[in-house]
Enzyme design. Structure first.
Site, PDB file in Angstrom:
ATOM      1  N   CYS A 152       0.809  -1.223   0.000  1.00 39.32           N
ATOM      2  CA  CYS A 152       0.000   0.000   0.000  1.00 39.32           C
ATOM      3  C   CYS A 152       0.839   1.267   0.000  1.00 39.32           C
ATOM      4  CB  CYS A 152      -0.982  -0.012   1.170  1.00 39.32           C
ATOM      5  SG  CYS A 152      -0.260   0.225   2.802  1.00 39.32           S
ATOM      6  N   ASP A 153       2.068   1.219   0.513  1.00 41.72           N
ATOM      7  CA  ASP A 153       2.951   2.389   0.493  1.00 41.72           C
ATOM      8  C   ASP A 153       3.126   2.947  -0.917  1.00 41.72           C
ATOM      9  OD1 ASP A 153       3.446   0.346   2.397  1.00 41.72           O
ATOM     10  OD2 ASP A 153       5.376   1.179   2.963  1.00 41.72           O
ATOM     11  N   ALA A 154       3.074   2.035  -1.906  1.00 36.55           N
ATOM     12  CA  ALA A 154       3.287   2.439  -3.294  1.00 36.55           C
ATOM     13  C   ALA A 154       2.302   3.508  -3.737  1.00 36.55           C
ATOM     14  CB  ALA A 154       3.172   1.223  -4.216  1.00 36.55           C
TER      15      ALA A 154
ATOM     16  N   PHE B 269       1.445   6.150  -2.279  1.00 36.27           N
ATOM     17  CA  PHE B 269       2.000   7.480  -2.027  1.00 36.27           C
ATOM     18  C   PHE B 269       3.185   7.744  -2.944  1.00 36.27           C
ATOM     19  CE2 PHE B 269       4.974  10.415  -0.075  1.00 36.27           C
ATOM     20  CZ  PHE B 269       4.174  11.421   0.454  1.00 36.27           C
TER      21      PHE B 269
END
Length: 369
Positions: A151-153, A155
């Site tokens: 999920c960091d991707a 951003f």
């Protein structure tokens, strides 16, 4: 006598509140944070890596909010030092993050042709349009099944792509971004909790390899969801109002915002594990900073109702400023990771500083009494 004492206490509280939300004090806190961070680079980190990408995204937003020369000086120094290059893992979203400040500098340059955008253009086009094992579901681990499998991707890459699409006036970049964003959404978004799992290890599909909290609840990492919500604010700010898929991002932003609001701690911050605050009983600054930025941005841009979210945002900023010491260092930042872990008043990271100044950049814009 009691009434008089109450009036005195009320006046003191008003005075303290005015100091906390005075524009000059907020800007000074942001300046001190950047000045300290510039003097304390992360040892061993690559100057173009995602940690610096996230940090300098915060610096870019701080300059946009204040026009303070401290921030643009830090951005230009970084760009010259990096020679405007990106890392070469063209398949990896994290390595696109450094291009957000490059694009900001380019769009706000004081001198023509200051920024060389060729490395950024190469990266974005290869990332979106060249084949890779991750696009085919052939990642090197079981859970790396799509291009943006963590999920960091959300951003690291999408806000850059939106800015680049606007620069090129070509919506093929937006369409490609939306394609990969929806893959991540379908894989990791929990439609009951309105939160993102960090990756497929945390989905609780009754597999032995799935991870969960000791209380039996799903693991929803604060910073991971902060990456997503903060990224959504950046996406929506620059995404054309008439883009055909914009409503999807607005709806997702609202859903997550209301859920995050419910999970705020008494100290104004969010714990590292959103559904298990008892795991680590303290607030954490990086996730909290991204949440504060996003919620304040939502108010400032008319997507969130001020009367529903203002107290949440003000309480969060009060919590964030308590994490900054007199030197300017921002503590209580969880180290690099992918799941909830503890932090302390002495733990810091450049992306935590970035989250702090991101929050400040939108707090400055709130219309306060």
């Amino acid at each position: 006598m009691i009434i008089g004492t109450c009036l005195i206490l009320l006046n003191v509280n008003i005075s303290v509140a005015q100091q906390e939300f005075d524009r000059k004090n907020i800007e000074n806190a942001m300046v001190k944070a950047v000045e300290w961070q510039e003097q304390h680079p992360i040892f061993g980190s690559e100057p173009t890596d995602w940690t610096n990408g996230a940090y300098y995204t915060g610096v870019a937003r701080a300059h946009k909010a204040t026009d303070n020369m401290v921030f643009i000086a830090a951005l230009k120094t970084m760009g010259y030092r990096n020679e405007w290059k990106t890392p070469s893992r063209y398949y990896h979203a994290d390595d696109m993050a450094i291009s957000y400040p490059y694009l900001y500098i380019h769009n706000n340059q004081l001198r023509k042709d200051l920024v060389n955008l060729e490395p950024t253009s190469t990266f974005i086009n290869k990332h979106l349009f060249e084949d890779s094992d991750w696009k085919q579901g052939k990642g090197d681990k079981e859970f790396k099944t799509i291009l943006w499998w963590w999920c960091d991707a959300l951003f690291m890459a999408p806000p850059v792509i939106v800015e680049y699409s606007n620069l090129k006036n070509d919506r093929k970049y937006l369409d490609a971004m939306h394609k990969y964003y929806k893959q991540t959404y379908h894989l990791l978004y929990d439609k009951q909790e309105h939160l993102f799992s960090r990756d497929t290890r945390f989905l609780l599909r009754a597999k032995e390899t799935d991870l969960k909290e000791e209380n039996g609840k799903k693991i929803f990492w604060s910073r991971g969801n902060g990456w997503v919500l903060g990224g959504l604010a950046l996406i929506l700010e620059s995404m054309p109002k008439d883009y055909k898929h914009r409503d999807f991002y607005v709806t997702l932003f609202k859903e997550m915002s209301f859920r995050v609001k419910e999970l705020q701690g008494e100290d104004g911050l969010w714990c590292t594990s959103l559904l298990s605050p008892e795991s680590y009983k303290h607030g954490e600054v990086s996730g909290s900073g991204f949440f504060t930025f996003a919620l304040a941005w939502g108010i400032n841009n008319g997507i969130l109702e001020k009367d529903q979210f203002e107290n949440t945002v003000l309480k969060a900023w009060k919590g964030l400023v308590t994490a900054q010491d007199s030197s300017g260092k921002v503590g209580w930042v969880q180290d690099v990771g992918y799941d909830p872990k503890p932090a302390s008043k002495d733990s810091w990271q450049n992306f935590g500083t970035g989250a702090f100044i991101l929050a400040g950049s939108e707090i400055l814009k709130l219309r306060l009494p």
